[in-house]
Design a protein around this motif. Sequence first.
Motif, short mmCIF file in Angstrom:
data_model
loop_
_atom_site.label_atom_id
_atom_site.label_comp_id
_atom_site.label_asym_id
_atom_site.label_seq_id
_atom_site.Cartn_x
_atom_site.Cartn_y
_atom_site.Cartn_z
N ALA A 25 0.84 -1.20 0.00
CA ALA A 25 0.00 0.00 0.00
C ALA A 25 0.87 1.25 0.00
N VAL A 26 0.69 2.07 -1.00
CA VAL A 26 1.40 3.35 -1.10
C VAL A 26 0.44 4.38 -1.68
N GLY A 35 1.20 -0.48 -6.52
CA GLY A 35 1.77 -0.69 -5.19
C GLY A 35 3.22 -1.05 -5.31
N TRP A 36 3.93 -0.98 -4.22
CA TRP A 36 5.32 -1.41 -4.18
C TRP A 36 5.71 -1.69 -2.74
N LEU A 37 6.77 -2.50 -2.59
CA LEU A 37 7.28 -2.83 -1.27
C LEU A 37 8.39 -1.87 -0.86
N GLY A 38 9.24 -1.52 -1.79
CA GLY A 38 10.39 -0.66 -1.48
C GLY A 38 11.57 -1.47 -0.99
N LEU A 61 3.06 -16.32 1.83
CA LEU A 61 3.30 -14.90 1.63
C LEU A 61 1.97 -14.21 1.35
N LEU A 62 1.64 -13.21 2.16
CA LEU A 62 0.39 -12.45 2.02
C LEU A 62 0.72 -11.07 1.48
N ILE A 63 0.09 -10.70 0.37
CA ILE A 63 0.34 -9.40 -0.26
C ILE A 63 -0.95 -8.95 -0.95
N HIS A 64 -1.20 -7.66 -0.95
CA HIS A 64 -2.42 -7.16 -1.57
C HIS A 64 -2.36 -7.27 -3.10
N LYS A 74 -2.48 -0.87 -12.26
CA LYS A 74 -2.88 -1.63 -11.07
C LYS A 74 -1.81 -2.63 -10.65
N ARG A 75 -0.59 -2.44 -11.05
CA ARG A 75 0.44 -3.45 -10.85
C ARG A 75 1.32 -3.19 -9.63
N LEU A 76 2.07 -4.20 -9.25
CA LEU A 76 3.11 -4.08 -8.23
C LEU A 76 4.38 -3.66 -8.97
#
Length: 171
Positions: A25-26, A35-38, A61-64, A74-76
């Motif tokens: 979530a960003v 979205g991204w993790l960073g 692994l849980l990720i939105h 709409k991508r990561l």
Amino acid sequence: MTADPIRFPFVRRRGPLALIGVSSAVPTPPLMATGWLGQAQRDALDRVLSKLSTEPAFRVLLIHHPLRSGSRHKRLTDSDELLALVKRHGVELILHGHDHVHSTMWFDGPNGRIPAIGAPSASAIAHGHYPAAAYNLFSIERDAAAWRCEQVVRGFGDDVRLHELRRVQLL
């Protein structure tokens, strides 16, 4: 008194099950849902996955956001980097949402293919290409030196009653 903020990644253990949560979530501009993790979260996840890879745990692994998407808005955005971590350390299962459709993707891990399951909304009415409300049940068990995982998809049918929609042996 304020509660401590949830830090990512987090790990919750339930017996041999290790739930590993990350946040994609960003804030984004209007009409974007990327979205991204960073780097910091990916570095921490690298350490978590490295440690868990030495344990007899079923790692989820849980990720939105899905790890692959055909939708640019709409991508990561750092999915390639996340997939490299997953390929190096492995997990047994990836669960995501965001797209609100049933999906199964397979990704390379150190010991074979890893299923990534996308779930539709649990409260939606069917419209367009979006299915009616549904959810997944997973049965996980150890079979000698290997894990077994079965997915049961339950959801509403045309008769507006809850049905088993499909059953799949993932591992």
